[in-house]
Design an enzyme around this catalytic site. Structure first.
Site, PDB file in Angstrom:
ATOM      1  N   THR A 106       0.819  -1.225   0.000  1.00  0.00           N
ATOM      2  CA  THR A 106       0.000   0.000   0.000  1.00  0.00           C
ATOM      3  C   THR A 106       0.850   1.273   0.000  1.00  0.00           C
ATOM      4  O   THR A 106       0.337   2.364  -0.237  1.00  0.00           O
ATOM      5  CB  THR A 106      -0.879   0.043   1.272  1.00  0.00           C
ATOM      6  OG1 THR A 106      -0.015   0.147   2.416  1.00  0.00           O
ATOM      7  CG2 THR A 106      -1.737  -1.214   1.392  1.00  0.00           C
ATOM      8  N   ASP A 197      16.853   2.889  -2.920  1.00  0.00           N
ATOM      9  CA  ASP A 197      16.433   2.790  -1.516  1.00  0.00           C
ATOM     10  C   ASP A 197      17.540   3.332  -0.616  1.00  0.00           C
ATOM     11  O   ASP A 197      18.594   2.713  -0.463  1.00  0.00           O
ATOM     12  CB  ASP A 197      16.126   1.328  -1.164  1.00  0.00           C
ATOM     13  CG  ASP A 197      15.445   1.231   0.196  1.00  0.00           C
ATOM     14  OD1 ASP A 197      16.024   1.720   1.191  1.00  0.00           O
ATOM     15  OD2 ASP A 197      14.334   0.689   0.257  1.00  0.00           O
TER      16      ASP A 197
HETATM   17  C1  PRP Z   1      11.992   5.376   3.207  1.00  0.00           C
HETATM   18  C2  PRP Z   1      12.546   6.756   3.492  1.00  0.00           C
HETATM   19  C3  PRP Z   1      11.357   7.514   3.998  1.00  0.00           C
HETATM   20  C4  PRP Z   1      10.227   6.858   3.262  1.00  0.00           C
HETATM   21  C5  PRP Z   1       9.747   7.805   2.195  1.00  0.00           C
HETATM   22  O1  PRP Z   1      11.889   4.635   4.378  1.00  0.00           O
HETATM   23  O2  PRP Z   1      13.598   6.746   4.383  1.00  0.00           O
HETATM   24  O3  PRP Z   1      11.182   7.410   5.390  1.00  0.00           O
HETATM   25  O4  PRP Z   1      10.725   5.672   2.655  1.00  0.00           O
HETATM   26  O5  PRP Z   1       8.660   7.272   1.526  1.00  0.00           O
HETATM   27  P1  PRP Z   1       7.209   7.914   1.596  1.00  0.00           P
HETATM   28  O6  PRP Z   1       7.370   9.380   1.404  1.00  0.00           O
HETATM   29  O7  PRP Z   1       6.485   7.249   0.468  1.00  0.00           O
HETATM   30  O8  PRP Z   1       6.602   7.561   2.934  1.00  0.00           O
HETATM   31  P2  PRP Z   1      11.557   3.067   4.373  1.00  0.00           P
HETATM   32  O9  PRP Z   1      10.113   2.849   4.663  1.00  0.00           O
HETATM   33  O10 PRP Z   1      12.081   2.449   3.113  1.00  0.00           O
HETATM   34  O11 PRP Z   1      12.340   2.536   5.640  1.00  0.00           O
HETATM   35  P3  PRP Z   1      13.917   2.479   5.938  1.00  0.00           P
HETATM   36  O12 PRP Z   1      14.414   3.898   6.064  1.00  0.00           O
HETATM   37  O13 PRP Z   1      13.970   1.752   7.230  1.00  0.00           O
HETATM   38  O14 PRP Z   1      14.599   1.745   4.821  1.00  0.00           O
HETATM   39  N1  URA Z   2      12.275   5.410  -0.030  1.00  0.00           N
HETATM   40  C1  URA Z   2      13.514   5.358  -0.589  1.00  0.00           C
HETATM   41  O1  URA Z   2      14.494   5.006   0.085  1.00  0.00           O
HETATM   42  N2  URA Z   2      13.643   5.677  -1.889  1.00  0.00           N
HETATM   43  C2  URA Z   2      12.593   6.056  -2.642  1.00  0.00           C
HETATM   44  O2  URA Z   2      12.793   6.348  -3.838  1.00  0.00           O
HETATM   45  C3  URA Z   2      11.321   6.118  -2.051  1.00  0.00           C
HETATM   46  C4  URA Z   2      11.193   5.797  -0.733  1.00  0.00           C
END
Ligand code: PRP
Ligand code: URA
Length: 206
Positions: A106, A197
């Site tokens: 989602t 990522d």
């Molecule tokens: C990533 C990033 C943000 C989020 C952004 O975190 O660090 O927090 O995605 O995406 P959004 O604007 O669509 O919410 P992630 O959920 O991948 O977790 P991580 O930092 O633990 O890898």
């Molecule tokens: N979180 C990431 O780390 N990269 C993206 O492009 C989007 C969400």
């Protein structure tokens, strides 16, 4: 909501290296920290100051001191890559943590951890390098508002227009400092061209 694109040549060249798929985690971490230094300097221009006096080796003169301790809140995990820059620039900073994870289907963010210092009447620097759908930033801002933060400034490395628009709707009073507003999101809600990522590249968990 104010959105400032920090387009200093240093910031742009470091972002280019972060985008490079061949940049390995040790260099990625170093660049993330340096880029966060630039973002933090730009984002804290308005920090409250007070006049002070200082004795140079030659004379007494007037100077400036930071008058209010900041609060920094990295969003786990990726925001950790920006924290050291802030603690180096502002050694008196109080640090809180918010843990958020996006659901793979989602793309909605859910909170798995929160530990915040007292925020009543204080300015919080929210550290999250990727503003994609804006779900994580909105959830983090909800938590900061609930804890009493008077003002929130988000430091983001790369932002998508969709994320900026969502944050603008949910938290119109938040200011955003980012190095780039990219084209948009792909079918997996990743920023394009983005840098992939951030958390995985920072921590070598690809
Ligand atoms: C990533 C990033 C943000 C989020 C952004 O975190 O660090 O927090 O995605 O995406 P959004 O604007 O669509 O919410 P992630 O959920 O991948 O977790 P991580 O930092 O633990 O890898
Ligand atoms: N979180 C990431 O780390 N990269 C993206 O492009 C989007 C969400």
């Amino acid at each position: 909501m104010g959105v400032t694109v920090v387009d200093h040549p240093l910031a742009r060249s470091m972002l280019t290296a972060l985008r490079d798929r061949n940049t390995p985690p040790p260099l990625f971490r170093l660049l993330a920290k340096r880029l966060a230094l630039v973002l933090c300097v730009e984002a804290t221009r308005g920090v409250p100051t007070a006049p002070t006096e200082v004795d140079t080796p030659l004379a007494k003169t007037s100077g400036t001191r930071i008058a209010q301790a900041l609060v920094a809140v990295p969003v786990l995990r990726a925001g950790l890559g920006m924290l050291e820059a802030v603690t180096e620039l502002f050694p008196e900073v109080a640090v809180g943590y918010v843990g958020l994870e996006r659901d793979h289907a989602t793309f909605e963010a859910s909170m798995y951890y929160s530990k915040l210092p007292p925020l009543e009447g204080r300015t919080a620097l929210l550290l999250d390098p990727m503003l994609a759908t804006g779900g994580s930033a909105s959830a983090a801002c909800d938590a900061l508002a609930k804890a009493g933060a008077e003002h929130v400034t988000l430091l983001s490395v790369v932002s998508a227009p969709e994320g900026i628009a969502r944050l603008q709707r949910s938290h119109p009073d938040v200011d955003v400092f980012t190095v780039s507003i990219d084209h948009g999101l792909d079918d997996h809600a990743y920023i394009v061209p983005g840098l992939g990522d951030f958390g995985d590249r920072l921590f070598g968990t690809l």
